[in-house]
Design a protein around this motif. Sequence first.
Motif, PDB file in Angstrom:
ATOM      1  N   ASP A 101       0.838  -1.202   0.000  1.00 35.41           N
ATOM      2  CA  ASP A 101       0.000   0.000   0.000  1.00 35.41           C
ATOM      3  C   ASP A 101       0.871   1.250   0.000  1.00 35.41           C
ATOM      4  N   ASP A 152       0.249   6.953   3.641  1.00 38.24           N
ATOM      5  CA  ASP A 152       0.103   5.734   4.446  1.00 38.24           C
ATOM      6  C   ASP A 152       0.709   5.825   5.851  1.00 38.24           C
ATOM      7  N   HIS A 172      -4.717   6.469   6.023  1.00 37.10           N
ATOM      8  CA  HIS A 172      -5.907   5.789   6.555  1.00 37.10           C
ATOM      9  C   HIS A 172      -5.619   5.213   7.945  1.00 37.10           C
ATOM     10  N   HIS A 173      -4.698   5.872   8.672  1.00 36.13           N
ATOM     11  CA  HIS A 173      -4.397   5.485  10.059  1.00 36.13           C
ATOM     12  C   HIS A 173      -4.812   6.607  11.004  1.00 36.13           C
ATOM     13  N   THR A 228      -4.769   3.128   1.705  1.00 40.00           N
ATOM     14  CA  THR A 228      -4.429   4.444   1.172  1.00 40.00           C
ATOM     15  C   THR A 228      -4.663   4.447  -0.338  1.00 40.00           C
ATOM     16  N   ASP A 243      -3.714  -4.660   1.414  1.00 39.79           N
ATOM     17  CA  ASP A 243      -4.025  -4.004   2.689  1.00 39.79           C
ATOM     18  C   ASP A 243      -5.349  -4.481   3.283  1.00 39.79           C
ATOM     19  N   LYS A 276      -3.462  -2.234  13.482  1.00 41.30           N
ATOM     20  CA  LYS A 276      -4.064  -0.904  13.343  1.00 41.30           C
ATOM     21  C   LYS A 276      -5.369  -0.790  14.137  1.00 41.30           C
TER      22      LYS A 276
HETATM   23 MN   LIG Z   1      -1.961   1.080   4.284  1.00 40.48          MN
END
Ligand SMILES: [Mn+2]
Length: 376
Positions: free
Chosen positions: A73, A131, A153-154, A175, A205, A359
Amino acid sequence: MRKGNNTIVTAFLLVIAACMIAAGGYFFGKNAGEKPLLEAQERLYTLNRAGIENMIIEDGPVYVIGHRSPDSDTVCSAVAYARLLTLLGYPAQAAITEPVNRETAYILREAGVEAPPVLEDAAGKSIFLVDHSEYAQAAEGMEDAHIVGILDHHGVGTVTTGHQLVYEAKPIGATATIVWLDYMNYGLEIDKATAALLLGAVLSDTTNLTGSTVTEADRQAAADLAGRAGIADTGAFYLGLHAEALSYEGMSDEEILFSDYKEYETSGVRYGIGLLSVIDEDGARAMAERMKEALPRGFAAKQVDLMYASVGIRENGLKIDYIIPANEKSREFFEAAFPDYDEFDGTSYIFRNGGLGRKTKFVPGMTAFLNAHPHE
Ligand SMILES: [Mn+2]
């Protein structure tokens, strides 16, 4: 007779005229309906493009770069987003922090794209992060870089700027899906190679669209990208890249530990966790023993307070994770932060019901624990 002819001619002309009006109305109506739609779409493209035009680039080019221990990703999103910025007229170039892993090499091969060059030092350079937004995960020298944008996207990481920047984050599977959305939002064409890269990243991902963070956007991205990439069987494509990810052939135990490794920092405590995937529980136990040996050496090589390996398997679609602490201190912190494990087999803390996603569960759990128990 003459009058009758006139009547027929008049009637005939009326019919023709009615047809022309109807046809004209049809075509006019169609145009009238479509034109505002197209205009509205063009207007949105223009507005979306205008939304990033004040991105403050100091010395070009803008290096688009993902996190350390680059995964698919991070690498594919960087390449595709650098292309997007280039198409919009910004001087952009994709980069990576370290050489790509086997899975990413497979996707790059399938797409016919070269791996981007390694950026040795980010200091003083204009950087667009993808990312991640965590200095602990970023390329060397990132504290002294000029960050122009973040696409992620975190959770929000430690990176801060005094100046304005492009910042776009969404709670979705990859991402790469955000990159796909941006191509559409800016009205840009996705070429075949870029589509293959983004598809590989989305599938990787999201664990072939089965992960807990998957959204409808990820599913539609995968379907659209597969069409553009000419990849009819996405399942086979996923199996291909996943087989590469599971193959640790020719790698040392430490290389395996650090192949998908990330570091985080909360309340002054810095911790790292390496993710691994194996086929079944026998494989997980065997890999856990290898990691138990490798972790103390890995720990000594990094500037962290705590370190873990997480060995994951997927059984009937359900995730199981084996968490191995590097030392006694790591073990104590872990057990205090995650008392809800299903089993401790002497080496690993085992989480059976859906696992302990890095995550989704591990980092939020560690963050909450470390914030509640500040380190002296
Ligand atoms: Mn990612």
